[in-house]
Design an enzyme around this catalytic site. Structure first.
Site, PDB file in Angstrom:
ATOM      1  N   HIS A  53       0.799  -1.237   0.000  1.00 61.92           N
ATOM      2  CA  HIS A  53       0.000   0.000   0.000  1.00 61.92           C
ATOM      3  C   HIS A  53       0.832   1.288   0.000  1.00 61.92           C
ATOM      4  O   HIS A  53       0.457   2.274   0.640  1.00 61.92           O
ATOM      5  CB  HIS A  53      -0.952   0.007   1.189  1.00 61.92           C
ATOM      6  N   HIS A  78     -10.248   2.634  -0.803  1.00 65.16           N
ATOM      7  CA  HIS A  78     -10.309   1.541   0.173  1.00 65.16           C
ATOM      8  C   HIS A  78     -11.442   1.704   1.188  1.00 65.16           C
ATOM      9  O   HIS A  78     -11.208   1.615   2.405  1.00 65.16           O
ATOM     10  CB  HIS A  78      -8.962   1.467   0.893  1.00 65.16           C
ATOM     11  N   GLU A  80     -12.049  -3.141  -3.899  1.00 64.21           N
ATOM     12  CA  GLU A  80     -11.011  -2.185  -4.256  1.00 64.21           C
ATOM     13  C   GLU A  80     -10.673  -2.292  -5.747  1.00 64.21           C
ATOM     14  O   GLU A  80     -10.050  -3.258  -6.181  1.00 64.21           O
ATOM     15  CB  GLU A  80      -9.756  -2.447  -3.426  1.00 64.21           C
TER      16      GLU A  80
END
Length: 337
Positions: free
Chosen positions: A92, A163, A285
């Site tokens: 991420h 997200h 996502e």
């Protein structure tokens, strides 16, 4: 509003309202008329996001999801990225990725808000000074649209995703939600959640959501394959329904990552008035395929210097699920050889 001000900005029309904060350009609340029950997990105290660590509602990057060993090639150049997941893989965008940065508020109207951010050359190991913009808009048909664009001074890797955790019950219970995904192909992964490198047919197994159904008792953390380009046309990717709410997710992204929140555990009370526990929300996502830089057969994830990256994701809400729209959603499944 100052750069570090955590207060939420509200945008709305007569069908939908949303709250977004500059921290992570995070969606903190989303509600549909007439029920006004929260549709996403979030916190009334926006300062909680500074320490939450769950990427809740955030814009994630520079590379969302995982890159094995934090190593990748950009054309002929090998780069070493921050290995922030147990000291092994890149996750991420690193410990100081986009989800934990304070974005600049560029402009705001009743139904839209624009944030911008700059990521310096070398951030988490990524080359190039990246300039990006995220625009949230509420459209007249009960739709929340998120448009993300970026440019870089050097060839770099990019995979930005949104997200949010969806929960239409308002109670942190998702076991009675029904999910349909417009793809019968997904990426199997190892215990470290790195894809094994091949596309697998989901037909008949626990990953088969070609027809709407509740999530089976399984820990989902896998990407479904929508197409094989870095960006495609805006297309239907999934439908989530429950408690009188129907949401269609449309995106230009090549993948849809399903995560059913099995790692969630927060003592802080959210919109439900209770702490969030495992399986309290569903993440859908829209993103590139994980570990894309190390898999030659996966869609490209390189942003060339001076070119423009752009993606669109829409969350289209209706208060009543009609049989007509349900039927229409069944014929858009994507196939891969």
């Amino acid at each position: 509003m100052t750069l570090n001000d955590p207060r939420a900005i509200e945008i709305s029309n007569d069908q939908l309202s949303a709250k977004i904060i500059p921290f992570g350009a995070s969606l903190t609340d989303l509600r549909l008329e007439p029920s006004k029950s929260p549709l996403v997990l979030g916190y009334e105290d926006t300062a909680v996001y500074l320490t939450d660590g769950q990427y809740m509602g955030a814009v994630v990057g520079r590379y969302a999801n995982r890159i094995a060993n934090g190593t990748a090639a950009i054309l002929d150049q090998s780069v070493q990225l921050e290995r922030n997941e147990l000291g092994k893989n890149h996750l991420h965008g690193g410990a100081n990725g986009f989800a934990v940065k304070h974005w600049n508020l560029e402009n705001c109207s009743n139904d839209s808000v624009t944030f911008s951010l700059e990521s310096l050359d070398g951030d988490a190991g990524f080359p190039g000074h990246l300039k990006l913009r995220a625009i949230y808009e509420i459209l007249d048909n009960g739709t929340l649209r998120l448009t993300i664009s970026a440019t870089s001074t050097k060839d770099t890797l990019i995979n930005i995703c949104h997200h949010p955790y969806f929960d239409f019950s308002g109670t942190g219970q998702i076991d009675d939600h029904r999910l349909q995904i417009a793809s019968q192909h997904y990426l199997p992964s190892g215990d470290d959640l790195i894809p094994l490198g091949h596309v697998e047919d989901a037909t008949g197994g626990p990953f088969d959501f070609s027809n709407a159904r509740p999530l089976s008792p399984h820990d989902y953390n896998n990407t479904y394959c929508l197409h094989e380009a870095q960006s495609g046309k805006l297309t239907h990717a999934a439908t989530l329904s429950g408690h009188g709410v129907n949401m269609e997710l449309w995106t230009t992204q090549p993948g849809l990552h399903l995560y059913n929140g099995y790692k969630l555990f927060r003592e802080t009370h959210g919109h439900t008035g209770k702490p969030y526990r495992p399986y309290s929300g569903i993440c859908l996502e829209a993103q590139a395929w994980p570990d894309g830089p190390n898999q030659q057969s996966f869609p490209p994830t390189i942003l060339a210097a001076g070119s423009v990256y752009e993606q669109i994701t829409e969350y289209r809400f209706t208060a009543v699920l009609s049989s007509a729209s349900s039927s229409a959603n069944q014929d858009t499944a994507h196939t891969f050889s």
